[in-house]
Design a protein around this motif. Structure first.
Motif, PDB file in Angstrom:
ATOM      1  N   VAL A   1     -26.479  65.405 113.492  1.00 39.10           N
ATOM      2  CA  VAL A   1     -26.711  65.107 112.075  1.00 39.10           C
ATOM      3  C   VAL A   1     -28.123  64.550 111.862  1.00 39.10           C
ATOM      4  CG1 VAL A   1     -26.007  63.647 110.141  1.00 39.10           C
ATOM      5  CG2 VAL A   1     -24.276  64.690 111.599  1.00 39.10           C
ATOM      6  N   ILE A   2     -28.510  63.596 112.704  1.00 37.70           N
ATOM      7  CA  ILE A   2     -29.831  62.972 112.573  1.00 37.70           C
ATOM      8  C   ILE A   2     -30.942  63.952 112.920  1.00 37.70           C
ATOM      9  CG2 ILE A   2     -31.332  61.148 113.462  1.00 37.70           C
ATOM     10  CD1 ILE A   2     -28.795  59.469 113.902  1.00 37.70           C
ATOM     11  N   PHE A   3     -30.796  64.685 114.031  1.00 39.72           N
ATOM     12  CA  PHE A   3     -31.816  65.645 114.454  1.00 39.72           C
ATOM     13  C   PHE A   3     -32.014  66.737 113.410  1.00 39.72           C
ATOM     14  CE2 PHE A   3     -31.121  64.919 119.318  1.00 39.72           C
ATOM     15  CZ  PHE A   3     -31.710  63.671 119.185  1.00 39.72           C
ATOM     16  N   ALA A   4     -30.903  67.225 112.838  1.00 35.27           N
ATOM     17  CA  ALA A   4     -30.990  68.295 111.837  1.00 35.27           C
ATOM     18  C   ALA A   4     -31.781  67.836 110.612  1.00 35.27           C
ATOM     19  CB  ALA A   4     -29.595  68.747 111.429  1.00 35.27           C
ATOM     20  N   CYS A   5     -31.572  66.590 110.207  1.00 30.42           N
ATOM     21  CA  CYS A   5     -32.298  66.049 109.056  1.00 30.42           C
ATOM     22  C   CYS A   5     -33.799  65.890 109.354  1.00 30.42           C
ATOM     23  CB  CYS A   5     -31.710  64.702 108.641  1.00 30.42           C
ATOM     24  SG  CYS A   5     -30.026  64.807 107.981  1.00 30.42           S
ATOM     25  N   ILE A   6     -34.119  65.666 110.620  1.00 27.21           N
ATOM     26  CA  ILE A   6     -35.522  65.497 111.017  1.00 27.21           C
ATOM     27  C   ILE A   6     -36.240  66.841 111.124  1.00 27.21           C
ATOM     28  CG2 ILE A   6     -37.057  64.748 112.895  1.00 27.21           C
ATOM     29  CD1 ILE A   6     -35.035  62.554 113.526  1.00 27.21           C
ATOM     30  N   PHE A   7     -35.565  67.838 111.715  1.00 24.11           N
ATOM     31  CA  PHE A   7     -36.239  69.095 112.041  1.00 24.11           C
ATOM     32  C   PHE A   7     -36.017  70.230 111.046  1.00 24.11           C
ATOM     33  CE2 PHE A   7     -35.800  66.966 116.208  1.00 24.11           C
ATOM     34  CZ  PHE A   7     -37.146  66.965 116.592  1.00 24.11           C
ATOM     35  N   PHE A   8     -35.006  70.120 110.181  1.00 22.05           N
ATOM     36  CA  PHE A   8     -34.740  71.196 109.234  1.00 22.05           C
ATOM     37  C   PHE A   8     -34.833  70.692 107.796  1.00 22.05           C
ATOM     38  CE2 PHE A   8     -32.139  72.506 112.992  1.00 22.05           C
ATOM     39  CZ  PHE A   8     -32.902  73.620 113.327  1.00 22.05           C
ATOM     40  N   LYS A   9     -35.645  71.375 106.997  1.00 20.86           N
ATOM     41  CA  LYS A   9     -35.827  70.978 105.604  1.00 20.86           C
ATOM     42  C   LYS A   9     -34.551  71.155 104.788  1.00 20.86           C
ATOM     43  CE  LYS A   9     -40.799  72.042 105.439  1.00 20.86           C
ATOM     44  NZ  LYS A   9     -41.835  72.866 104.789  1.00 20.86           N
ATOM     45  N   SER A  10     -33.691  72.081 105.212  1.00 17.16           N
ATOM     46  CA  SER A  10     -32.472  72.353 104.454  1.00 17.16           C
ATOM     47  C   SER A  10     -31.420  71.262 104.627  1.00 17.16           C
ATOM     48  CB  SER A  10     -31.878  73.707 104.890  1.00 17.16           C
ATOM     49  OG  SER A  10     -31.595  73.693 106.277  1.00 17.16           O
ATOM     50  N   ASP A  11     -31.590  70.415 105.637  1.00 16.01           N
ATOM     51  CA  ASP A  11     -30.630  69.334 105.890  1.00 16.01           C
ATOM     52  C   ASP A  11     -31.197  68.014 105.380  1.00 16.01           C
ATOM     53  OD1 ASP A  11     -30.039  71.410 108.216  1.00 16.01           O
ATOM     54  OD2 ASP A  11     -28.238  70.188 107.941  1.00 16.01           O
ATOM     55  N   HIS A  12     -30.498  67.386 104.476  1.00 15.95           N
ATOM     56  CA  HIS A  12     -30.968  66.139 103.874  1.00 15.95           C
ATOM     57  C   HIS A  12     -30.106  64.963 104.325  1.00 15.95           C
ATOM     58  CE1 HIS A  12     -33.527  68.601 101.318  1.00 15.95           C
ATOM     59  NE2 HIS A  12     -32.452  69.313 100.986  1.00 15.95           N
ATOM     60  N   LEU A  13     -30.731  63.838 104.535  1.00 11.10           N
ATOM     61  CA  LEU A  13     -30.019  62.632 104.955  1.00 11.10           C
ATOM     62  C   LEU A  13     -29.381  61.985 103.731  1.00 11.10           C
ATOM     63  CD1 LEU A  13     -29.429  60.945 107.477  1.00 11.10           C
ATOM     64  CD2 LEU A  13     -31.412  59.535 106.926  1.00 11.10           C
ATOM     65  N   THR A  14     -28.114  62.276 103.504  1.00  9.65           N
ATOM     66  CA  THR A  14     -27.391  61.749 102.353  1.00  9.65           C
ATOM     67  C   THR A  14     -26.730  60.417 102.704  1.00  9.65           C
ATOM     68  OG1 THR A  14     -25.356  62.907 102.969  1.00  9.65           O
ATOM     69  CG2 THR A  14     -26.928  64.097 101.574  1.00  9.65           C
ATOM     70  N   MET A  15     -26.289  59.717 101.680  1.00  7.23           N
ATOM     71  CA  MET A  15     -25.608  58.444 101.891  1.00  7.23           C
ATOM     72  C   MET A  15     -24.325  58.654 102.712  1.00  7.23           C
ATOM     73  SD  MET A  15     -25.662  55.243 101.609  1.00  7.23           S
ATOM     74  CE  MET A  15     -27.095  55.124 100.515  1.00  7.23           C
ATOM     75  N   LYS A  16     -23.629  59.773 102.474  1.00  9.41           N
ATOM     76  CA  LYS A  16     -22.404  60.076 103.212  1.00  9.41           C
ATOM     77  C   LYS A  16     -22.703  60.200 104.709  1.00  9.41           C
ATOM     78  CE  LYS A  16     -20.822  64.247 103.053  1.00  9.41           C
ATOM     79  NZ  LYS A  16     -20.205  65.522 102.628  1.00  9.41           N
TER      80      LYS A  16
END
Length: 303
Positions: free
Chosen positions: A125-140
């Motif tokens: 989850v964390i890596f995807a938010c760092i390396f992919f623009k399509s994945d956003h770090l949401t509050m959930k």
């Protein structure tokens, strides 16, 4: 005319297949340790552990490739240079991933390793938010990760008699989780280079072979050979083949989050089966850690 849904898209069968994969993966924890015992593989026998893992995944990969061939899947790799990408995927997804896993599991209790390995889900989850623009770090996702990490940290509650962090045990399981998380990111690019199902077969077969070769060079061998040991090995090969086949097929027919949510059962099943099959001491903190880890994964994947 309404198009008939595939069996892999019908809610009841999706649940049955996903539960089957999650529960089977959870059973791998005690089976590996039981296999070590029957083949007389001790914690210091690095070569033997690599051989055990290599044989399991290489044979599993060959079975997956045979199934792919029977289904007339396309084995062609898009470009010759893409083989380097596939090789990197093999190293992370199988060779390093399971080398760390087998080393760590031989120095740790199966129940503890099962819960600790849930770190891979939160790392993805964390890596995807760092390396992919399509994945956003949401509050959930933040809440889910915090709850999950709290569960992992709770494994070290209590005195030394209830199990504490060890470099060869917990440290190797953490490296295993990070390798698996990194391989999950590469999966997105794998489908652009080769059929994902075929790529999974390559990963298991080549990655397993890359475990067998150094194992033999290190003098790895099965000190003791018996029918029960081979039974455990066959069960582990079957688990890898069945789970990867079901899981990949479900992912191609359904939203990823809908299927990934069932992975929350793996650390729970792994912890419970390890205590039951290996006579490991069951600590109340395993309930706390397993509940928090499963809850974190559920929150992250819940629509």
């Amino acid at each position: 005319m309404t198009q008939t849904k595939s069996i892999f898209q019908r809610p009841l069968w999706v649940t049955i297949f996903a539960l089957t994969a999650a529960i089977a993966w959870g059973w791998a924890y005690p089976l590996i340790k039981l296999g070590f015992k029957e083949f007389a593989i001790t914690p210091d026998m690095t070569g033997a552990k690599m051989l055990f893992a290599g044989v399991r995944f290489c044979l599993s990969g060959l079975i997956v490739l045979a199934i792919a061939g029977g289904k007339k899947r396309n084995f062609k790799v898009r470009k010759a240079f893409d083989w380097w990408y596939i090789l990197l995927f093999c190293l992370l997804n199988t060779t390093l991933h399971y080398a760390f896993f087998y080393f760590g599991l031989s120095h740790s209790e199966g129940s503890r390793a099962a819960i600790l390995n849930s770190l891979s889900v939160f790392s993805v989850v964390i890596f995807a938010c760092i390396f992919f623009k399509s994945d956003h770090l949401t509050m959930k996702k933040i809440i889910g990760c915090l709850i999950g990490f709290a569960g992992i940290l709770s494994l070290n509650l209590g005195g030394s008699d209830s199990g504490q962090f060890s470099l060869l045990g917990d440290g190797m399981i953490i490296l295993n989780a990070l390798s698996g998380a990194s391989a999950s990111l590469l999966t997105r690019g794998l489908g652009k280079r080769v059929d994902v199902f075929v790529g999974t077969g390559y990963s298991l077969a080549i990655g397993g072979a890359l475990l067998i070769i150094p194992a033999l060079l290190m003098g790895g061998r099965f000190v003791q050979i018996n029918i029960l040991g081979f039974t455990y090995l066959i069960l582990l090969i079957s688990i890898s083949t069945l789970c990867f086949t079901l899981y990949n097929k479900l992912l191609t027919c359904n939203p990823v989050g809908q299927i990934a949510i069932y992975n929350s059962l793996i650390p729970v099943v792994g912890a419970v089966t390890s205590c039951l099959c290996l006579n490991e001491t069951f600590y109340i903190k395993y309930v706390i850690a397993g509940t928090l880890a499963a809850g974190g994964i559920y929150i992250i994947n819940k629509n």
